[in-house]
Design a protein around this motif. Structure first.
Motif, PDB file in Angstrom:
ATOM      1  N   LYS A 275      31.853 132.853  -7.128  1.00 33.68           N
ATOM      2  CA  LYS A 275      31.887 131.387  -7.049  1.00 33.68           C
ATOM      3  C   LYS A 275      32.238 130.894  -5.660  1.00 33.68           C
ATOM      4  N   GLN A 276      33.238 131.510  -5.040  1.00 37.08           N
ATOM      5  CA  GLN A 276      33.679 131.044  -3.725  1.00 37.08           C
ATOM      6  C   GLN A 276      32.564 131.126  -2.691  1.00 37.08           C
ATOM      7  N   GLU A 277      31.980 132.309  -2.542  1.00 41.84           N
ATOM      8  CA  GLU A 277      30.977 132.471  -1.497  1.00 41.84           C
ATOM      9  C   GLU A 277      29.717 131.671  -1.794  1.00 41.84           C
ATOM     10  N   GLN A 278      29.305 131.573  -3.058  1.00 45.92           N
ATOM     11  CA  GLN A 278      28.084 130.846  -3.378  1.00 45.92           C
ATOM     12  C   GLN A 278      28.236 129.345  -3.107  1.00 45.92           C
ATOM     13  N   LEU A 279      29.351 128.764  -3.532  1.00 47.27           N
ATOM     14  CA  LEU A 279      29.580 127.339  -3.275  1.00 47.27           C
ATOM     15  C   LEU A 279      29.786 127.073  -1.781  1.00 47.27           C
ATOM     16  N   SER A 280      30.332 128.066  -1.080  1.00 42.55           N
ATOM     17  CA  SER A 280      30.469 127.925   0.370  1.00 42.55           C
ATOM     18  C   SER A 280      29.104 127.836   1.038  1.00 42.55           C
ATOM     19  N   TYR A 281      28.158 128.684   0.620  1.00 44.86           N
ATOM     20  CA  TYR A 281      26.805 128.631   1.174  1.00 44.86           C
ATOM     21  C   TYR A 281      26.131 127.302   0.860  1.00 44.86           C
ATOM     22  N   TYR A 312      36.387 125.968   6.543  1.00 45.34           N
ATOM     23  CA  TYR A 312      35.303 125.908   7.544  1.00 45.34           C
ATOM     24  C   TYR A 312      33.988 125.491   6.898  1.00 45.34           C
ATOM     25  N   ALA A 313      33.789 125.834   5.621  1.00 45.58           N
ATOM     26  CA  ALA A 313      32.582 125.402   4.915  1.00 45.58           C
ATOM     27  C   ALA A 313      32.542 123.878   4.786  1.00 45.58           C
ATOM     28  N   ILE A 314      33.703 123.259   4.583  1.00 43.07           N
ATOM     29  CA  ILE A 314      33.765 121.799   4.491  1.00 43.07           C
ATOM     30  C   ILE A 314      33.546 121.172   5.863  1.00 43.07           C
ATOM     31  N   VAL A 315      34.024 121.830   6.917  1.00 42.95           N
ATOM     32  CA  VAL A 315      33.760 121.359   8.281  1.00 42.95           C
ATOM     33  C   VAL A 315      32.254 121.323   8.531  1.00 42.95           C
ATOM     34  N   VAL A 316      31.560 122.395   8.152  1.00 46.02           N
ATOM     35  CA  VAL A 316      30.111 122.446   8.347  1.00 46.02           C
ATOM     36  C   VAL A 316      29.425 121.377   7.498  1.00 46.02           C
ATOM     37  N   GLU A 317      29.862 121.218   6.244  1.00 43.46           N
ATOM     38  CA  GLU A 317      29.203 120.276   5.342  1.00 43.46           C
ATOM     39  C   GLU A 317      29.348 118.837   5.823  1.00 43.46           C
ATOM     40  N   GLU A 318      30.526 118.455   6.265  1.00 45.53           N
ATOM     41  CA  GLU A 318      30.767 117.056   6.628  1.00 45.53           C
ATOM     42  C   GLU A 318      30.413 116.751   8.084  1.00 45.53           C
ATOM     43  N   THR A 373      31.012 132.221   6.527  1.00 38.14           N
ATOM     44  CA  THR A 373      29.578 132.177   6.816  1.00 38.14           C
ATOM     45  C   THR A 373      28.826 133.395   6.296  1.00 38.14           C
ATOM     46  N   GLY A 374      29.537 134.349   5.673  1.00 35.00           N
ATOM     47  CA  GLY A 374      28.869 135.489   5.069  1.00 35.00           C
ATOM     48  C   GLY A 374      28.680 136.677   5.964  1.00 35.00           C
TER      49      GLY A 374
END
Length: 439
Positions: A275-281, A312-318, A373-374
Motif C-alpha cells: 500500500k505504501q509504495e503503490q500510493l506513493s507512486y 517526499y511523495a506529497i512534496v512531488v504531488e503538490e 521514488t522506488g
C-alpha cells in the motif's frame, strides 16, 4: 580586529579572531524549513482531529523553534567545546538505544521509542549523529603526525563503534546499518585513512554484516508473511513486536527486496503489503512536473505515514517534480558546502565535524528520497527537517549547529599565519594537527 592576548583570555580571543557566519548553510536551512512548514501541514491530514486542524503544524512549529534555539546556542560555541562533549553524547545515545531495545515503545511494528515522562524520544536519530561525531573524535585523536594517515588503533576504534551501533540499529532495518557504514567510510576518506586500512574496514563490514544477515535468515526461515499476519500486527502491539522485531524480521526484509526487484511492480493491485509504495507512486504521478498545488494532494489521507516516511511523495504531488528536485539539490548543496569547508579548514577537527554532520543529514535525505521514488526497497527513513518527528528535528538541528560552529570559528588556510597559530594553540595538544586534505 584588535585582540589583546592575556594568559586568562588567550583562547577566547583566538576564537573571536576568526568569527564568521556562513550564509550558505543558513540559506539551505531556511529553504528547508519553509518547505517543511508548507508540506507537513498538507501531509498531516491523517492526524487532524475534529476542531483541531492546526494541532499537527503547531506541534511541528514548536519542535522547529526548539531546534532553531538549540542550533543558535551551539553555533555560538567554539568547536573545541563540542569536542569535549562528544564522548558524553555518544554514551548517552548508546544507553538510550539499549533501553529502547529492552523496554521501548512499539511504533510502526517495532521497538523504536523511549517514553521519558510526557516526551517520546526516538534514540536512533541521536545514535546516527553520535556515530558521526564519535568517528570525528577518534580520527582527530589518532592522526599520524606529519602524514595524512590515521593510526591502526584509531581505524579499529572507528570500525568497532560503527559495528556496535549498527548492531543496536539492526532490528530497525538494514538502511540504518548501511547508512552508518556509508558515513564512516566517507569520513575515513576525508580523514586521510590509507586505502589499505579502508580495505580492511570494508572487508570487516562485509564479513560481520553478512554473518549477521545469514544468522537472521537461518533463525527466521524463509516463509512469506501472510496478509492475515500483517493485518493482525496492525491492531495488536504484542503481535507487531513479535512479527517485525522478532524472529520474522528477515522475512520482512527478503519479501520487500523480492517485491522491489520485480518488473512493473507499480502495476500490481494495491494490498496491505504494498500500500505504501503503490500510493506513493500514484501521488507522484498526480503531481507531475508542476504539481497539483499546495493543499491539493489527493493521497495525503490514504498514504500511510505521509507525514514522515513518505512526505517526499506529497512534496512531488503538490509542488511538482521541479520543486522536488530543488529540495534534493538543497541537501546536496549542503553536503557540497561542507566539502568545500573541509578543504579550506586548517585543522583536522572542524574538517571532520562539518563533513560528518553533513553526511548524516544528506545521506539520510538521499535514502528517504530513493525509497519513496522506488530506487531502494521499502524502509523507514525521515526526511531531515521536513518529516514530522521531534527527535529527528532536534538531531538535525544539533548537526546544523555543529556545522555552523565549525564554519564560524575555524581558521582557513588563507587566514593570517598568526590566526592559524592562535587556533592551533587554543586546541588540546592531541588534536592540534593540520587538515589531512592539505598535506
Amino acid at each position: 580586529m584588535d585582540i589583546s592576548l592575556t594568559p586568562d583570555s588567550g583562547r577566547e580571543a583566538a576564537a573571536k579572531a576568526v568569527s564568521r557566519v556562513d550564509p550558505y548553510i543558513w540559506g539551505s536551512y531556511i529553504a528547508l524549513v519553509i518547505v517543511s512548514v508548507i508540506e507537513l501541514f498538507s501531509a498531516s491530514s491523517q492526524e487532524v482531529h475534529v476542531g483541531r486542524i492546526y494541532d499537527p503544524i503547531i506541534r511541528h512549529a514548536i519542535f522547529l523553534a526548539m531546534g532553531f534555539i538549540l542550533m543558535l546556542a551551539i553555533q555560538r560555541m567554539h568547536f573545541r567545546h563540542i569536542y569535549y562533549a562528544i564522548p558524553i553524547f555518544v554514551v548517552v545515545s548508546v544507553v538510550m538505544m539499549i533501553m529502547v531495545l529492552a523496554v521501548g515503545v512499539n511504533i510502526n511494528g517495532a521497538r523504536r521509542g523511549l517514553q521519558l515522562g510526557p516526551v517520546m524520544v526516538l534514540p536512533a536519530e541521536f545514535l546516527k549523529l553520535a556515530v558521526a561525531l564519535g568517528i570525528a573524535w577518534i580520527l582527530a585523536n589518532n592522526r599520524l603526525k606529519g602524514t595524512t594517515d590515521t593510526t591502526r588503533s584509531g581505524v579499529i576504534q572507528c570500525a568497532v563503534l560503527v559495528l556496535f551501533c549498527s548492531g543496536l540499529l539492526f532490528s530497525h532495518g538494514l538502511t540504518n546499518t548501511l547508512l552508518l557504514m556509508g558515513i564512516s567510510i566517507c569520513m575515513m576518506l576525508v580523514g586521510g585513512v590509507s586505502w589499505r586500512k579502508l580495505g580492511y574496514v570494508f572487508l570487516a563490514y562485509a564479513l560481520i554484516g553478512g554473518c549477521a544477515v545469514l544468522f537472521k535468515a537461518v533463525t527466521s526461515g524463509d516463509r512469506p508473511l501472510t496478509e492475515e499476519e500483517i493485518a493482525l500486527a496492525k491492531i495488536n502491539q504484542t503481535e507487531a513486536v513479535k512479527l517485525y522485531d522478532g524472529e520474522n524480521r528477515f522475512q520482512i526484509w527478503s519479501q520487500r527486496i523480492r517485491s522491489h526487484m520485480r518488473f512493473n511492480k507499480s502495476l500490481d493491485p494495491i494490498t496491505d503489503q504494498n500500500k505504501q509504495e503503490q500510493l506513493s507512486y500514484i501521488a507522484q504521478a498526480h503531481g507531475g512536473l508542476t504539481g497539483a498545488g499546495i493543499g491539493n494532494s489527493r493521497e495525503n489521507a490514504r498514504l500511510p505515514l505521509a507525514f514522515s516516511d513518505y512526505i517526499y511523495a506529497i512534496v512531488v504531488e503538490e509542488l511538482g517534480a521541479a520543486v522536488a528536485i530543488f529540495v534534493l539539490a538543497l541537501y546536496l548543496f549542503l553536503l557540497g558546502r561542507a566539502g568545500r569547508l573541509a578543504m579550506v579548514f586548517k585543522s583536522t577537527l572542524p574538517c571532520l565535524l562539518v563533513i560528518g554532520c553533513a553526511l548524516v543529514i544528506c545521506l539520510q535525505a538521499l535514502f528517504h528520497i530513493c525509497i519513496v521514488t522506488g530506487v531502494f526497497p521499502v524502509s523507514g527513513q525521515p526526511l531531515p527537517l521536513i518529516s514530522k518527528g521531534g527527535t529527528s528535528i532536534i538531531a538535525t538541528s544539533i548537526a546544523l549547529g555543529i556545522m555552523l560552529s565549525a564554519s564560524r570559528w575555524a581558521a582557513r588556510k588563507n587566514d593570517a599565519d598568526e590566526t592559524i597559530r592562535r587556533e592551533l594553540s587554543s586546541l588540546p595538544e592531541n588534536i592540534a594537527t593540520d587538515n589531512p586534505s592539505q598535506l
